[in-house]
Design a protein around this motif. Sequence first.
Motif, PDB file in Angstrom:
ATOM      1  N   SER A 257      41.933  36.799  41.420  1.00 54.66           N
ATOM      2  CA  SER A 257      40.507  36.768  41.719  1.00 54.66           C
ATOM      3  C   SER A 257      40.241  37.154  43.169  1.00 54.66           C
ATOM      4  N   ASN A 258      41.086  36.676  44.067  1.00 52.87           N
ATOM      5  CA  ASN A 258      40.938  37.027  45.485  1.00 52.87           C
ATOM      6  C   ASN A 258      41.128  38.519  45.711  1.00 52.87           C
ATOM      7  N   ALA A 259      42.009  39.134  44.922  1.00 54.07           N
ATOM      8  CA  ALA A 259      42.215  40.580  45.037  1.00 54.07           C
ATOM      9  C   ALA A 259      40.947  41.334  44.644  1.00 54.07           C
ATOM     10  N   PHE A 260      40.253  40.846  43.620  1.00 51.59           N
ATOM     11  CA  PHE A 260      38.984  41.456  43.242  1.00 51.59           C
ATOM     12  C   PHE A 260      37.948  41.290  44.356  1.00 51.59           C
ATOM     13  N   LEU A 261      37.886  40.080  44.911  1.00 50.00           N
ATOM     14  CA  LEU A 261      36.876  39.785  45.933  1.00 50.00           C
ATOM     15  C   LEU A 261      37.135  40.544  47.238  1.00 50.00           C
ATOM     16  N   SER A 262      38.400  40.722  47.577  1.00 50.38           N
ATOM     17  CA  SER A 262      38.746  41.404  48.833  1.00 50.38           C
ATOM     18  C   SER A 262      38.723  42.919  48.712  1.00 50.38           C
ATOM     19  N   GLY A 263      38.760  43.408  47.462  1.00 48.54           N
ATOM     20  CA  GLY A 263      38.781  44.848  47.259  1.00 48.54           C
ATOM     21  C   GLY A 263      40.170  45.448  47.226  1.00 48.54           C
ATOM     22  N   THR A 264      41.208  44.624  47.359  1.00 44.28           N
ATOM     23  CA  THR A 264      42.572  45.168  47.258  1.00 44.28           C
ATOM     24  C   THR A 264      42.887  45.592  45.827  1.00 44.28           C
ATOM     25  N   ALA A 265      42.114  45.085  44.867  1.00 43.12           N
ATOM     26  CA  ALA A 265      42.143  45.575  43.490  1.00 43.12           C
ATOM     27  C   ALA A 265      40.737  46.027  43.145  1.00 43.12           C
ATOM     28  N   ASP A 266      40.603  47.279  42.696  1.00 46.85           N
ATOM     29  CA  ASP A 266      39.283  47.803  42.346  1.00 46.85           C
ATOM     30  C   ASP A 266      38.736  47.186  41.069  1.00 46.85           C
ATOM     31  N   GLY A 267      39.648  46.764  40.190  1.00 44.69           N
ATOM     32  CA  GLY A 267      39.189  46.196  38.940  1.00 44.69           C
ATOM     33  C   GLY A 267      40.329  45.681  38.100  1.00 44.69           C
ATOM     34  N   GLY A 268      39.979  45.124  36.957  1.00 37.03           N
ATOM     35  CA  GLY A 268      41.000  44.620  36.053  1.00 37.03           C
ATOM     36  C   GLY A 268      40.376  44.028  34.803  1.00 37.03           C
ATOM     37  N   TYR A 269      41.115  44.110  33.709  1.00 36.14           N
ATOM     38  CA  TYR A 269      40.690  43.482  32.456  1.00 36.14           C
ATOM     39  C   TYR A 269      41.170  42.037  32.397  1.00 36.14           C
ATOM     40  N   MET A 270      40.581  41.281  31.488  1.00 34.67           N
ATOM     41  CA  MET A 270      40.981  39.904  31.232  1.00 34.67           C
ATOM     42  C   MET A 270      40.915  39.059  32.498  1.00 34.67           C
ATOM     43  N   VAL A 271      39.713  38.927  32.989  1.00 35.32           N
ATOM     44  CA  VAL A 271      39.449  38.227  34.239  1.00 35.32           C
ATOM     45  C   VAL A 271      39.719  36.735  34.056  1.00 35.32           C
ATOM     46  N   PRO A 272      40.380  36.089  35.032  1.00 33.78           N
ATOM     47  CA  PRO A 272      40.632  34.643  34.918  1.00 33.78           C
ATOM     48  C   PRO A 272      39.347  33.870  34.658  1.00 33.78           C
ATOM     49  N   SER A 273      39.342  33.046  33.625  1.00 37.44           N
ATOM     50  CA  SER A 273      38.110  32.352  33.235  1.00 37.44           C
ATOM     51  C   SER A 273      37.611  31.409  34.315  1.00 37.44           C
ATOM     52  N   SER A 274      38.534  30.883  35.100  1.00 30.16           N
ATOM     53  CA  SER A 274      38.133  29.953  36.155  1.00 30.16           C
ATOM     54  C   SER A 274      37.316  30.634  37.248  1.00 30.16           C
ATOM     55  N   SER A 275      37.322  31.970  37.248  1.00 32.04           N
ATOM     56  CA  SER A 275      36.627  32.718  38.310  1.00 32.04           C
ATOM     57  C   SER A 275      35.424  33.491  37.807  1.00 32.04           C
ATOM     58  N   LEU A 276      35.063  33.330  36.542  1.00 32.80           N
ATOM     59  CA  LEU A 276      33.968  34.130  35.993  1.00 32.80           C
ATOM     60  C   LEU A 276      32.677  33.942  36.778  1.00 32.80           C
ATOM     61  N   ALA A 277      32.276  32.711  36.983  1.00 28.67           N
ATOM     62  CA  ALA A 277      31.015  32.450  37.684  1.00 28.67           C
ATOM     63  C   ALA A 277      31.085  32.923  39.130  1.00 28.67           C
ATOM     64  N   GLN A 278      32.218  32.681  39.785  1.00 28.45           N
ATOM     65  CA  GLN A 278      32.366  33.099  41.186  1.00 28.45           C
ATOM     66  C   GLN A 278      32.265  34.614  41.329  1.00 28.45           C
ATOM     67  N   LEU A 279      32.950  35.339  40.453  1.00 28.38           N
ATOM     68  CA  LEU A 279      32.933  36.789  40.538  1.00 28.38           C
ATOM     69  C   LEU A 279      31.565  37.344  40.191  1.00 28.38           C
ATOM     70  N   ARG A 280      30.902  36.732  39.230  1.00 35.46           N
ATOM     71  CA  ARG A 280      29.571  37.202  38.831  1.00 35.46           C
ATOM     72  C   ARG A 280      28.597  37.121  40.002  1.00 35.46           C
ATOM     73  N   GLY A 281      28.693  36.063  40.784  1.00 35.98           N
ATOM     74  CA  GLY A 281      27.741  35.881  41.872  1.00 35.98           C
ATOM     75  C   GLY A 281      28.223  36.360  43.224  1.00 35.98           C
ATOM     76  N   SER A 282      29.354  37.052  43.263  1.00 36.00           N
ATOM     77  CA  SER A 282      29.963  37.408  44.553  1.00 36.00           C
ATOM     78  C   SER A 282      29.306  38.587  45.251  1.00 36.00           C
ATOM     79  N   GLY A 283      28.672  39.461  44.496  1.00 33.58           N
ATOM     80  CA  GLY A 283      28.136  40.672  45.095  1.00 33.58           C
ATOM     81  C   GLY A 283      29.195  41.721  45.374  1.00 33.58           C
ATOM     82  N   LYS A 284      30.437  41.449  44.988  1.00 26.13           N
ATOM     83  CA  LYS A 284      31.544  42.368  45.256  1.00 26.13           C
ATOM     84  C   LYS A 284      31.800  43.363  44.120  1.00 26.13           C
ATOM     85  N   GLY A 285      31.066  43.184  43.023  1.00 23.95           N
ATOM     86  CA  GLY A 285      31.262  44.078  41.896  1.00 23.95           C
ATOM     87  C   GLY A 285      30.539  43.562  40.672  1.00 23.95           C
ATOM     88  N   LYS A 286      30.891  44.118  39.525  1.00 21.59           N
ATOM     89  CA  LYS A 286      30.236  43.751  38.262  1.00 21.59           C
ATOM     90  C   LYS A 286      31.242  43.068  37.336  1.00 21.59           C
TER      91      LYS A 286
END
Length: 544
Positions: A257-286
Amino acid sequence: MRMRRTATSIACTAVLAVAATACSGANTSQQGGAVTDYKVTPTSPPAKGGLDSVTWSLYAEPYTLDYALAYDYPPNTVLANVCEQLMRVTPDHRMEPGLAVGFDRPDPRTLVYTLRPNVKFHDGTTMTADDVVASLKRHMNPAVGSPWASTFKNVRTIERTGPLEVTLRLSRPDVLLHELMAASPGTVESAAYLKKAGKDYGTADGGVNCTGPFALDKWARGDSVTLKKFSGYWDHALVPKSKSVKFTFIEDPAARSNAFLSGTADGGYMVPSSSLAQLRGSGKGKLLFGPNTAAADLSVLNLKGTLGDIRVRKALSMALDRKQIIKAAAGGVGAPAKAPAARGAWALVPDRTAKYYDSLPEPEYDIAAAKKLVQEAGANGKKVTMVTSTLAPEISVVANAVQGAGRQIGLDVELKSVSPDAYSSIFVDPSARAGFDLVITNGYDNTPDPMEFYQYLRTGDFGNYGKYSSPEFDTAFDKANSEPDPEKRAELTAELQRIAMRDLPIIPVYEAPYSVFLGNRITGAPTGIAQLYYPWAASIGAAK
């Protein structure tokens, strides 16, 4: 019923039709860190331009890139862009021609494929019927050890019947065989390359040589797999928009999840469920949800132990608080599963889904009745050993829920933790199941046909982990698999579903939508489980 690595996948699985039932709009709300409102769509917005490179996060390193051995999300996610099949499943779960431009069934026991001309392998050589014959026959070779071997159980011969024609002759009608030509069984590799690579084929040393939009550039063990754009690709509609794709391996969900938020990973399938809400509201992507054919199930591994009594299996099912499990294990995204094969598995004849799946009763939650069944079975205090792992938090969440449910009804559910690799081995190595009664699995279809899932409950099938055996089921399956008409086959498959729910060799738990995170600079990726075979990375490009 592909029951590979569950965990991360469990948290992120689902169905196109969920959009009409469990989803109520494009906006997502959050309650207690859970996503409670979501929309399922098969694709993300199209790319507006090309990119030099894209970095994609996998939750584990592929254990192989040999198409005949690929039986899990990580290898198939990579291979979908490198190797192709005779048929293709699209992001909206339709089947269309792939490396075969035509298919004919002159009689119920004969399949004839007309191959696409002028298709090039990555080394520049041209695909012929000989390559198709060699590729398909590998699954039938015991020395290869393909988990897909049972797909070919009814095949008598595979022959080149023309420069661009291959004919399969069968011992009995087999509709599913043709459909699985859109998955690993239908993959085409260069016959010459297979011979040259030998035992190194599909490894970091031996590589692969297929026909997809990307070619394997480099596999740095323990670090990454890099693909490069193939300039000779045949499908002009799927010419890659990016010059290269680099896959990185991050097993820890928080680190991923941190890799998604930092941009070191542009994307990925099967996102960790514990991070769904955090990633949705992060503004770092979709964070997007896509169609799926999967359900999280409990697979019985030992039908000779405590769970050998149907009353105990029914009791355990009745003791599961599925709604709470969904909140804890899937971030609130999902619905209780009504059958082992998910609602989305009925995509072949979508207008029959309501009749054959939606009409099923909701899973019963009744602790008192479950307790009574355990007592009637004489199972009070008996042990059930369930395997768990640190592979992802979801496994532990579900395992703990099962343990708690068992205690409430008088069962002694013991949890035994194994390493991530050992957990994966349960699904490919029968000896790895010894001593276990139960495992949490992620059962899904590779095709839009629900019959595919139920094939794994046939007596002796590779995916029949608990060695369930029912002459009634086997007879019903053979009847369904002989019916070429999709609507009639759907009705026959409903009978397989009925028997499976009566006998419960698999206990349905929940189903949830597939997920993908796309950083702000990229878009274009399909969102659903079709990415396991569809060349999804080809459409990824610049978002602006």
